[in-house]
Design a protein around this motif. Structure first.
Motif, short mmCIF file in Angstrom:
data_model
loop_
_atom_site.label_atom_id
_atom_site.label_comp_id
_atom_site.label_asym_id
_atom_site.label_seq_id
_atom_site.Cartn_x
_atom_site.Cartn_y
_atom_site.Cartn_z
N ASP A 251 0.75 -1.31 0.04
CA ASP A 251 0.00 0.04 -0.09
C ASP A 251 0.90 1.16 0.06
N ALA A 252 2.06 1.38 0.80
CA ALA A 252 2.60 2.48 1.01
C ALA A 252 3.66 2.96 -0.34
N ALA A 253 4.10 1.60 -0.85
CA ALA A 253 4.90 1.64 -2.00
C ALA A 253 4.09 2.20 -3.19
N VAL A 254 2.86 1.78 -3.42
CA VAL A 254 2.07 2.01 -4.37
C VAL A 254 1.61 3.59 -4.29
N ARG A 255 1.21 4.21 -3.02
CA ARG A 255 0.91 5.45 -2.91
C ARG A 255 2.23 6.36 -3.07
N ALA A 256 3.54 5.91 -2.80
CA ALA A 256 4.79 6.36 -2.98
C ALA A 256 5.25 6.73 -4.61
N LEU A 257 4.52 6.00 -5.44
CA LEU A 257 4.97 5.84 -6.80
C LEU A 257 5.28 7.23 -7.11
N ALA A 258 6.31 7.49 -7.93
CA ALA A 258 6.73 8.96 -8.68
C ALA A 258 7.64 8.91 -9.73
N PRO A 259 7.38 9.47 -10.58
CA PRO A 259 8.46 9.44 -11.84
C PRO A 259 9.53 9.88 -11.33
N ALA B 209 5.81 -1.86 -17.24
CA ALA B 209 6.16 -0.34 -16.64
C ALA B 209 7.41 -0.34 -16.19
N GLU B 210 8.06 -1.30 -15.75
CA GLU B 210 9.48 -1.39 -15.50
C GLU B 210 10.31 -1.30 -16.48
N ILE B 211 9.99 -2.00 -17.76
CA ILE B 211 10.68 -2.18 -18.88
C ILE B 211 10.57 -0.45 -19.66
N ALA B 212 9.40 0.02 -19.58
CA ALA B 212 9.06 1.28 -20.03
C ALA B 212 10.01 2.18 -19.37
N ALA B 213 9.94 2.33 -17.92
CA ALA B 213 10.75 3.09 -17.23
C ALA B 213 12.34 2.91 -17.69
N SER B 214 12.68 1.72 -17.96
CA SER B 214 14.11 1.58 -18.00
C SER B 214 14.51 2.30 -19.31
N HIS B 215 13.94 2.41 -20.08
CA HIS B 215 13.78 2.99 -21.43
C HIS B 215 13.38 4.47 -21.44
N GLY B 216 12.99 5.06 -20.44
CA GLY B 216 12.87 6.73 -20.37
C GLY B 216 11.47 6.67 -20.81
N ARG B 217 10.42 5.89 -21.12
CA ARG B 217 9.10 6.07 -21.52
C ARG B 217 8.17 6.38 -20.42
N VAL B 218 7.13 6.90 -20.67
CA VAL B 218 6.24 7.42 -19.58
C VAL B 218 5.60 6.20 -19.11
N VAL B 219 5.30 6.26 -17.69
CA VAL B 219 4.58 5.08 -17.29
C VAL B 219 3.19 5.63 -16.64
N ASP B 220 2.16 4.87 -16.83
CA ASP B 220 0.83 5.38 -16.27
C ASP B 220 0.82 4.85 -14.87
N ILE B 221 1.22 5.92 -13.79
CA ILE B 221 0.87 5.57 -12.53
C ILE B 221 -0.55 5.40 -12.07
N ASP B 222 -1.36 5.96 -12.45
CA ASP B 222 -2.58 6.08 -12.22
C ASP B 222 -3.39 4.38 -12.70
N ALA B 223 -2.99 3.95 -13.48
CA ALA B 223 -3.16 2.56 -14.28
C ALA B 223 -2.54 1.71 -12.99
N LEU B 224 -1.33 1.92 -12.72
CA LEU B 224 -0.63 0.89 -11.72
C LEU B 224 -1.43 1.14 -10.44
N ARG B 225 -1.92 1.99 -9.81
CA ARG B 225 -2.58 2.29 -8.69
C ARG B 225 -3.88 1.68 -8.81
N ALA B 226 -4.69 1.81 -9.98
CA ALA B 226 -5.98 1.16 -10.13
C ALA B 226 -5.90 -0.24 -10.12
N CYS B 227 -4.87 -0.73 -10.65
CA CYS B 227 -4.61 -2.39 -10.99
C CYS B 227 -4.56 -2.83 -9.59
N TYR B 228 -3.37 -2.21 -8.94
CA TYR B 228 -3.24 -2.60 -7.41
C TYR B 228 -4.34 -2.85 -6.53
N ALA B 229 -5.40 -1.58 -6.56
CA ALA B 229 -6.71 -1.42 -5.99
C ALA B 229 -7.30 -2.63 -6.08
#
Length: 112
Positions: free
Chosen positions: A31-39, A69-89
């Motif tokens: 929960d805490a790690a998902v809340r803390a997600l930040a680019p 998302a990890e692969i996208a982030a490793s290539h400097g691409r935008v990651v949809d953090i809201d989608a990650l949070r929604a999927c986790y919820a």
């Protein structure tokens, strides 16, 4: 959404009392790690951590999304953090809802 076989294997390995602690720690930490997600905070490392957590507790859909998302982030691409949070919820809700039926020996305090 949840790989209940992984959850059952973990329960068999650690027993009901330890599993209650594992579930509580998993939910609190994730929960805490998902809340803390930040680019701007090494998103790739954050996603790697969440991917590991998702693997351990069988959060299949969340694991898949974190991996992508990890692969996208490793290539400097935008990651949809809201989608990650929604999927986790959604995954968290399915997990908490399914625990009593799937693991009836688990102490009720772990399910919250």
């Amino acid at each position: 959404m949840i790989d209940w076989d992984i959850v059952a294997e973990l329960m068999a390995a650690v027993g009901p009392a330890e599993m209650a602690e594992v579930v509580t720690l998993f939910l609190d930490d994730t929960d805490a790690a998902v809340r803390a997600l930040a680019p701007d905070r090494d998103l790739e490392a954050q996603l790697h951590y969440l991917k590991g957590s998702a693997t351990t507790m069988g959060f299949r859909d969340f694991l898949d999304l974190c991996s992508t998302a990890e692969i996208a982030a490793s290539h400097g691409r935008v990651v949809d953090i809201d989608a990650l949070r929604a999927c986790y919820a959604r995954s968290r809700a399915a997990f908490v809802e399914g625990l009593p039926a799937r693991l009836p020996d688990l102490p009720a305090a772990a399910v919250r």
